[in-house]
Design an enzyme around this catalytic site. Sequence first.
Site, PDB file in Angstrom:
ATOM      1  N   GLU A  81       0.822  -1.203   0.000  1.00 23.53           N
ATOM      2  CA  GLU A  81       0.000   0.000   0.000  1.00 23.53           C
ATOM      3  C   GLU A  81       0.863   1.263   0.000  1.00 23.53           C
ATOM      4  OE1 GLU A  81      -3.131   0.064  -0.421  1.00 23.53           O
ATOM      5  OE2 GLU A  81      -3.697  -2.032  -0.051  1.00 23.53           O
ATOM      6  N   ARG A  91     -17.605  -0.879   6.871  1.00 22.22           N
ATOM      7  CA  ARG A  91     -18.749  -1.489   6.183  1.00 22.22           C
ATOM      8  C   ARG A  91     -19.355  -2.594   7.037  1.00 22.22           C
ATOM      9  NH1 ARG A  91     -19.258  -5.985   3.198  1.00 22.22           N
ATOM     10  NH2 ARG A  91     -16.997  -6.325   3.175  1.00 22.22           N
ATOM     11  N   CYS A 144      -7.620  -2.575   8.489  1.00 22.90           N
ATOM     12  CA  CYS A 144      -6.313  -2.582   7.808  1.00 22.90           C
ATOM     13  C   CYS A 144      -5.770  -1.162   7.667  1.00 22.90           C
ATOM     14  CB  CYS A 144      -6.438  -3.234   6.436  1.00 22.90           C
ATOM     15  SG  CYS A 144      -6.649  -5.028   6.475  1.00 22.90           S
ATOM     16  N   HIS A 168      -1.352  -5.723   1.502  1.00 24.00           N
ATOM     17  CA  HIS A 168      -2.566  -6.524   1.402  1.00 24.00           C
ATOM     18  C   HIS A 168      -2.289  -7.781   0.578  1.00 24.00           C
ATOM     19  CE1 HIS A 168      -5.704  -3.405   2.676  1.00 24.00           C
ATOM     20  NE2 HIS A 168      -6.043  -4.524   3.292  1.00 24.00           N
TER      21      HIS A 168
END
Length: 215
Positions: A81, A91, A144, A168
């Site tokens: 990342e 979510r 994360c 990831h």
Amino acid sequence: MKKKVLVTGFDPFGNDTVNPALEAVKQLDGIFIDEVEIVTQEVPTVFHDSINVMIKAIETHQPDVVICVGQAGGRTQVTPERIAINVDDARIPDNKKNQPIDEQIYEDGPAAYWTTLPVKLIVRHMKKAGVPAAVSNTAGTFVCNHLFYGLMHYIQKSAPHIRGGFIHIPYIPEQTLENGAPSLSLDDIVKGLKTAAIVAAYEKEDIQEIGGTTH
């Protein structure tokens, strides 16, 4: 010169009974490669708790580099990342049923932190090792990204000598037997993370080559 790399991996969350990040971390713990010692830490998929566990591990092990690892279901590559953003927007609930929405991670923090890992160089070396890889420009807004931002905030405030970032990884095949989602073997994931640890331990400067996306 010997280097120490701390790698963290999350426990399973949501409906999953396994998290490839944790499974990979189990295989990395205590190994030495090219004068690089890898130490590991399981972290809970829980807002704030994850950061606290990581900071305790950093203070215990005193690493040169910290690489946090998390699952990104649906991705086809191992993806270092580039940036962490200062927002939690969950979510789904975390493993303690917390579900922050549109909340800052740190009120005294900037909008975002850049990784201090040489992500494009890591991707190049992963590909040379036969591991599908690409730079990612979004770590999401779940735990994360929360942990990634917490790591960079801690480094900025308390440990500027440490370099850190987040990677990831895709599902492993056993998670996709029923849904047909993309996956990558655990062996390839472990190989990619080993590669990342070695490159990050010894290379501070990134390379400049095409790695962006149009969406």
